[in-house]
Design an enzyme around this catalytic site. Sequence first.
Site, PDB file in Angstrom:
ATOM      1  N   LYS A 373       0.846  -1.185   0.000  1.00  0.00           N
ATOM      2  CA  LYS A 373       0.000   0.000   0.000  1.00  0.00           C
ATOM      3  C   LYS A 373       0.888   1.244   0.000  1.00  0.00           C
ATOM      4  O   LYS A 373       1.814   1.358   0.793  1.00  0.00           O
ATOM      5  CB  LYS A 373      -0.906  -0.010   1.231  1.00  0.00           C
ATOM      6  CG  LYS A 373      -2.105   0.903   1.154  1.00  0.00           C
ATOM      7  CD  LYS A 373      -3.060   0.645   2.311  1.00  0.00           C
ATOM      8  CE  LYS A 373      -4.297   1.526   2.213  1.00  0.00           C
ATOM      9  NZ  LYS A 373      -5.250   1.260   3.311  1.00  0.00           N
ATOM     10  N   GLU A 459     -19.365  -6.296  10.584  1.00  0.00           N
ATOM     11  CA  GLU A 459     -20.324  -5.601  11.435  1.00  0.00           C
ATOM     12  C   GLU A 459     -21.340  -6.546  12.071  1.00  0.00           C
ATOM     13  O   GLU A 459     -21.743  -6.346  13.218  1.00  0.00           O
ATOM     14  CB  GLU A 459     -21.046  -4.516  10.634  1.00  0.00           C
ATOM     15  CG  GLU A 459     -20.174  -3.335  10.247  1.00  0.00           C
ATOM     16  CD  GLU A 459     -19.337  -3.584   9.005  1.00  0.00           C
ATOM     17  OE1 GLU A 459     -18.513  -2.713   8.664  1.00  0.00           O
ATOM     18  OE2 GLU A 459     -19.502  -4.652   8.379  1.00  0.00           O
ATOM     19  N   ARG A 487     -25.203  -2.861   7.809  1.00  0.00           N
ATOM     20  CA  ARG A 487     -24.781  -4.231   7.505  1.00  0.00           C
ATOM     21  C   ARG A 487     -25.051  -5.185   8.664  1.00  0.00           C
ATOM     22  O   ARG A 487     -24.988  -6.402   8.485  1.00  0.00           O
ATOM     23  CB  ARG A 487     -23.299  -4.229   7.137  1.00  0.00           C
ATOM     24  CG  ARG A 487     -22.989  -3.401   5.901  1.00  0.00           C
ATOM     25  CD  ARG A 487     -21.533  -2.934   5.857  1.00  0.00           C
ATOM     26  NE  ARG A 487     -20.591  -4.014   5.740  1.00  0.00           N
ATOM     27  CZ  ARG A 487     -20.080  -4.452   4.592  1.00  0.00           C
ATOM     28  NH1 ARG A 487     -20.455  -3.884   3.452  1.00  0.00           N
ATOM     29  NH2 ARG A 487     -19.210  -5.430   4.561  1.00  0.00           N
TER      30      ARG A 487
END
Length: 762
Positions: A373, A459, A487
Amino acid sequence: RKGKGDNHDHPPLFNLEPTSQNAPTMRVLGGTLALLLAAGKASAFVPSSFANTARNGNNNVGTASSLHMAAESGPPYSGPSVKPILDGIEYPSDMKNLGMKDLKQLAHELRWEVIEAVSKTGGHLSSSLGVVELTVALHYVFDMPDDDIIWDVSHQCYPHKMLTGRRNRFEKLRQLGGISGFCKRKESEYDSFGAGHSTTSISAAQGMSVGKAMLNKRRNNNIAVIGDGAITGGMAFEAMNSAGYLKNRMIVVLNDNGQVSLPTGTQSAGGVIPASQLSAYTSNLLVSKPFQDFRDFAKSFNRLLPENVQEVNKRVDEYARGLVSGGTLFEELGFYYVGPLDGHDLDNLVPILEKLRDSDSNKPVLLHIKTEKGKGYPPAEQASDKMHGVAKFDVGTGQQIKGKSSAPSFTSIFANTLIDQATEDRSVVGITAAMPGGTGMDIFGRRFPKRTFDVGIAEQHAVTFAAGMACEGLKPFCCIYSTFMQRGYDQVVHDVAIQNLPVRFILDRAGLVGNDGPTHHGCYDLAYLGCIPNLTIMSPSDEIELRNMVATCAAFDDGPTVLRYPRGTGYGSDKLQNLFGYELEDGEIPTKGEVVPIGKGRIMRKPGGINGEANGNTRGKEKKDRVAILSFGTRLHEALIAANEVEEKDPDIAVTVADARFMKPLDIDMIRELADENGVLITVEEGSIGGFGDHVLHFLTLDGALDDGNLKVRPMVLPDTYFEAGTQQEQYDMAGLNSQHIRGTILRLTERVQVPVLSEQD
């Protein structure tokens, strides 16, 4: 066979359908491998140096992007002054005749184009830098828009957008009227599937594969690019389970960069490692090309053996792959596993993707790539958050240009208040679903690492995990963005509310969030939570109330609570005193929260001003000129401004402003008082239709307050539409929820201004 865009010869890297091999030789090799594995000496087959070599014999893995980098030693960093290859690319079709050298140069130019563009607007930087080579390879090998590439969560889509006709629109990235920071189907035919929430790509790719097959479309290539963070979500495994079972043709590219949470490395009960055992699993994969060759050879040989011997050998082979490569997990789900590969090595990525493209097999494939990243930009590579989401910044140094605010953010106020509560109560714990930075759990985790739980992008699990904690007597604060709480909805109902468990739901980013746009607005929580029995729902109007409500949640054990607050900062002591009417000792904002009565609001402003000045008694002699504004949440600030402006211009109008504090339960005594004493009642909230205003209107209707026709009620809510990227102020203007809109509503309802009546023809 050679597909479109193949301008280089390369040997076969692997076969999805292996060929037959010599059985006696295989039996000896298989037995030897099993003995070596049992003795822990599998490295005899996989020399450690081989991990750094290309699969086709090239010993220069990883040099593709570093070959052209201008920033080797230190700042100031800079990219190429001209970008001749990129300048010639408008759409992916323009790439098809490029050779490998030009593809590498394109990747270099594209990386710096992303850096320079994001430096001027802000946005998601490091995710895009990490997939530059992958993006180039995918668009070179596959033919969009006939082929589908689905980016999950799609904040890494900037290189993709630049190669698909939108490079010249990046000056308005994530701005009003500009392009989105995520993929959007209505923005381009090259955005196969819109996203913003994670873990959706594999399901979407599978649906597209089935759709193309059933409609007999000529091409059926569907590629889902999913990160090691997004794949921690349960929906990814639901989709992989289904894809392997149905044998849908698709490629899942697992982009493994070790960044599961934002930021990864937050102190928590699991340590500072990525919040995912799956991430640890994939990080330990050590597959090399010789072992892949050997594995394919073993598979082919097994088919020639008697069934009982075949089963034994299959188990040995699976055991070997489980220890050495880890690919067994994905293959047990029905995928053909390839990798891990260097995700920045075009020499390797391109031919492998071409082989996958040209395969006639319908078996789904998981291509596991390792990427970095922030690749290619040292400030991003070195930053703790990898410069994931950035403001405008100086390219030469990486220094971000952020506006200074004297007031702390609501997120930090919540986190520090929770620390206060946890200091006094050892049963207080914090939970986040891979968003410790955004929810303040990183702050809490530094003080109480053993009481901080990051469950990854999960979640549903976070909610039920909190419910289990509550069963045992802990006080879980489940901290999730409002938009992401969607969610875990069934878990809120089934696992928490029905059982009346005292879980504290903390919904950050409630309301309009600005540049992230419609996928991230927290518009709907009041509507989707307000209909659930047993929930206590509250929203602070300012930083003092936020501290008070955290304390209130901690003290309330009679059922689940919801505390929602928006993205933003506190108002500071001057405004709290002069506009809100607080009496602060020595002008200092209290640092400790106080418990407020459940279901009780407060009158903030009486006619004539916050202190009800003398002229307040001369106003509103007629009921029709008396107005009450009932605010829920931080729009109270705008309501107070509007009230002052109206009374300043009209001596006859009397405006009362109240802070509801709670949506469930409503302060019905205060609402009755406001309805009885005023001819106009306006509710204001930062939420969709079906929220606070509807609850108030429902109560007034059932209570008979509207029966005599002497009360005008108007709910001011977010309109029934999606708000695209822009600043929060721009979005509030579009929603009609700023002070001038509240003022206009007052003037219309008190008949100070005429509203034109439009005819059908108009």
